[in-house]
Design a protein around this motif. Structure first.
Motif, PDB file in Angstrom:
ATOM      1  N   GLY A 105      42.582  30.326  38.229  1.00  0.00           N
ATOM      2  CA  GLY A 105      43.671  31.265  37.982  1.00  0.00           C
ATOM      3  C   GLY A 105      44.569  30.836  36.832  1.00  0.00           C
ATOM      4  O   GLY A 105      45.477  31.555  36.441  1.00  0.00           O
TER       5      GLY A 105
ATOM      6  N   TYR B 130      45.520  33.774  34.629  1.00  0.00           N
ATOM      7  CA  TYR B 130      44.654  34.939  34.557  1.00  0.00           C
ATOM      8  C   TYR B 130      44.364  35.401  35.981  1.00  0.00           C
ATOM      9  O   TYR B 130      44.590  34.662  36.939  1.00  0.00           O
ATOM     10  N   ARG B 131      43.877  36.621  36.109  1.00  0.00           N
ATOM     11  CA  ARG B 131      43.712  37.247  37.425  1.00  0.00           C
ATOM     12  C   ARG B 131      42.438  36.764  38.136  1.00  0.00           C
ATOM     13  O   ARG B 131      41.414  36.579  37.503  1.00  0.00           O
ATOM     14  N   VAL B 132      42.560  36.587  39.425  1.00  0.00           N
ATOM     15  CA  VAL B 132      41.407  36.264  40.271  1.00  0.00           C
ATOM     16  C   VAL B 132      41.436  37.256  41.435  1.00  0.00           C
ATOM     17  O   VAL B 132      42.501  37.422  42.039  1.00  0.00           O
ATOM     18  N   PRO B 133      40.347  37.928  41.778  1.00  0.00           N
ATOM     19  CA  PRO B 133      38.977  37.818  41.262  1.00  0.00           C
ATOM     20  C   PRO B 133      38.816  38.256  39.790  1.00  0.00           C
ATOM     21  O   PRO B 133      39.663  38.962  39.256  1.00  0.00           O
ATOM     22  N   HIS B 134      37.725  37.781  39.185  1.00  0.00           N
ATOM     23  CA  HIS B 134      37.261  38.279  37.888  1.00  0.00           C
ATOM     24  C   HIS B 134      36.614  39.615  38.225  1.00  0.00           C
ATOM     25  O   HIS B 134      35.530  39.657  38.790  1.00  0.00           O
ATOM     26  N   MET B 135      37.346  40.703  37.925  1.00  0.00           N
ATOM     27  CA  MET B 135      36.914  42.010  38.408  1.00  0.00           C
ATOM     28  C   MET B 135      36.909  43.034  37.280  1.00  0.00           C
ATOM     29  O   MET B 135      37.920  43.209  36.622  1.00  0.00           O
TER      30      MET B 135
ATOM     31  N   VAL C 257      32.430  41.190  39.855  1.00  0.00           N
ATOM     32  CA  VAL C 257      33.485  41.133  40.864  1.00  0.00           C
ATOM     33  C   VAL C 257      33.243  39.891  41.717  1.00  0.00           C
ATOM     34  O   VAL C 257      32.410  39.871  42.596  1.00  0.00           O
TER      35      VAL C 257
ATOM     36  N   SER D 289      35.126  35.707  42.830  1.00  0.00           N
ATOM     37  CA  SER D 289      36.217  34.729  42.753  1.00  0.00           C
ATOM     38  C   SER D 289      35.687  33.319  42.501  1.00  0.00           C
ATOM     39  O   SER D 289      36.457  32.390  42.291  1.00  0.00           O
TER      40      SER D 289
ATOM     41  N   GLU E 120      33.043  35.762  28.743  1.00  0.00           N
ATOM     42  CA  GLU E 120      34.241  34.954  28.528  1.00  0.00           C
ATOM     43  C   GLU E 120      35.361  35.475  29.400  1.00  0.00           C
ATOM     44  O   GLU E 120      35.671  36.668  29.403  1.00  0.00           O
ATOM     45  N   TYR E 121      35.978  34.573  30.157  1.00  0.00           N
ATOM     46  CA  TYR E 121      37.103  34.952  31.007  1.00  0.00           C
ATOM     47  C   TYR E 121      38.050  33.772  31.133  1.00  0.00           C
ATOM     48  O   TYR E 121      37.603  32.653  31.410  1.00  0.00           O
TER      49      TYR E 121
END
Lengths: 215, 252
Positions: A111, A119-124, A150, A152, A168-169
């Motif tokens: 996160g 950054y946001r979790v989940p990667h959605m 989608v 985590s 990339e995230y």
């Protein structure tokens, strides 16, 4: 051609089944090893927790079965949690041993990136795949690279040579497609990934039919 | 790079799509599966079906709509409305829904969030929050039953609680803006966005393509949802996405 979907009681098999059927294949959803062995290739799906999934695979004797599939070189495709299970271990709510086909550890997104930015979790959502190499089963790289993720947890510390494509995230390279021999994994949901997902599934099925879905 | 999502919402009653202006007057706008196909072709990133059927039969019809949609389309979709138990979630997810959205039932029994999240994973559980500014409380309060009933929960606190219980995404609807077509509720979306770390879908108030830029770029919401402006073709998903792309917002 007949594709077997390994049913071990984890998650939504309907969408995978429909996606494969739309591509003109017969689909068998089963936990019966004999029936699954009659299929041309197998899919290991999965939504839910790593621990529950491994317990169910162990209880139903499917861990040994999957080892056998790998040994006889039958094409196997793991999707989402089904891909994560292919790794050595997971740190999802504890420590759990996976199927160990790929080297690496499944870990939770922190996160926060290294600079401390969150950054946001989940990667959605839809992220674009960056191809590190072209797998044997892919004739041409897709023109539309967006696929639907989608999750985590992500695979880490894997062998670079098994990494086909990533997204990339945050500040991470999230493994999106992995391959080793007859085993392919997709972290995203190809059955929910629009044109690109359909193309990737179609390519993998084509390679299964031609006997080239192995590296 | 992860892209921002544009999500048309289909309010479904007894198997047909309807949309109310501020949840009161309803107009019929078509067959859900056909509309889902139409939005998929337009480039919708996801769909939300909100089942507003009052009857048991209506909810059974929804399972059928879900199955038909999953059989026809390869894009993700969420189903909300009338989900009270883990079994309700199972039926919809097994029929091919990717996520379920819970609202009043989570307020009544917050453990439902945890049960769903533990069983299916956080990524399957969306908590929908209908929020309205309260002069008395000087903050946004949570409402249920389509905005009729005020609860004693502050929207920001409830957002944090829902995420702590395992919500993987929040669908935040402004009851002040819904149906007004004056743009999304930016302060509300920002307050909730800053309070939690899961993806946020902003909802309520979209009136034109530019409204999406404000909430997705300026406020950094992860997704934006709209219904009537898409249903009545005041703008289209493809027009909204083209305009966002031109302004440099990451879009599929």
């Amino acid at each position: 051609m007949k594709i077997g979907v390994i049913d071990y009681g984890m998650g939504n098999l309907f969408s995978v089944e429909q996606a494969i059927k739309r591509l003109g294949c017969e689909v068998l959803i089963s936990s019966d090893q004999k029936s699954l062995l009659t299929c041309d290739a197998l899919i290991l799906p999965g939504v839910g927790a790593f621990e529950d999934a491994m317990k169910k695979l162990n209880d139903t004797g499917l861990v040994t079965f999957i080892d056998k599939i790998v040994a006889v070189n039958k094409p196997l495709l793991g999707i989402c949690l089904g891909m994560q299970l292919l790794f050595e271990e997971s740190e999802e709510n504890g420590y759990w041993k996976g199927l160990g086909i790929f080297k690496g550890v499944v870990k939770q997104f922190s996160g926060k990136d290294l600079s401390g930015k969150s950054y946001r979790v989940p990667h959605m959502g839809w992220n674009d795949l960056i191809f590190a190499k072209s797998p044997t089963w892919l004739e041409q790289l897709p023109t539309d690279n967006f696929v639907y993720f989608v999750h985590s947890y992500l695979a880490t510390d894997m062998d670079e040579e098994n990494l086909i494509a990533y997204a990339e995230y945050g500040d991470m390279k999230v493994p999106g497609i992995v391959q080793k021999g007859n085993v392919t994994g997709m972290q995203f949901h190809p059955e929910k990934s629009g044109e690109c997902g359909v193309y990737l599934l179609q390519q993998w099925l084509r390679a299964v039919a031609k006997g080239v879905a192995v590296s | 790079m992860l892209t921002k999502r544009i999500i048309p919402c289909l309010d479904v009653k007894e198997g047909r799509v309807v949309k109310g202006v501020q949840f009161v007057s309803l107009r019929d706008a078509g067959d859900p599966v056909e509309l889902a196909k139409f939005y998929n072709e337009q480039g919708a990133d996801e769909l939300v079906f909100l089942d507003i059927s009052a009857s048991h039969e209506g909810r059974e019809t929804m399972v059928d709509v879900v199955r038909k949609t999953a059989a026809a389309l390869a894009i993700p979709f969420t189903v909300g409305g009338g989900i009270r138990t883990l079994d309700d979630m199972k039926r919809l997810l097994r029929a091919g829904a990717d996520k379920v959205s819970i609202n009043s039932s989570a307020i009544n029994r917050p453990e439902l969030i945890k049960e769903g999240s533990d069983y299916f994973g956080a990524q399957c559980i969306v908590v929908a929050i209908d929020a309205k500014w309260s002069e008395e409380d000087q903050t946004w309060m949570v409402y249920t039953h389509g905005g009729r009933n005020k609860t004693d929960k502050k929207a920001v606190d409830w957002a944090k609680e829902a995420v702590a219980l395992g919500a993987g995404e929040l669908l935040v609807t402004s009851m002040d803006q819904d149906g007004e077509k004056n743009g999304f509720d930016l302060p509300l979306t920002k307050a909730i966005r800053d309070a939690v770390n899961v993806p946020i879908i902003a909802s309520g108030g979209a009136g034109k393509a530019e409204d999406f830029y404000e909430v997705l770029h300026n406020i950094d919401a992860d997704a934006a949802l709209a219904a009537s402006i898409f249903h009545y073709k005041e703008t289209s998903v493809s027009e909204v996405k083209a305009s966002l792309k031109q302004q440099g917002v990451p879009i599929r």
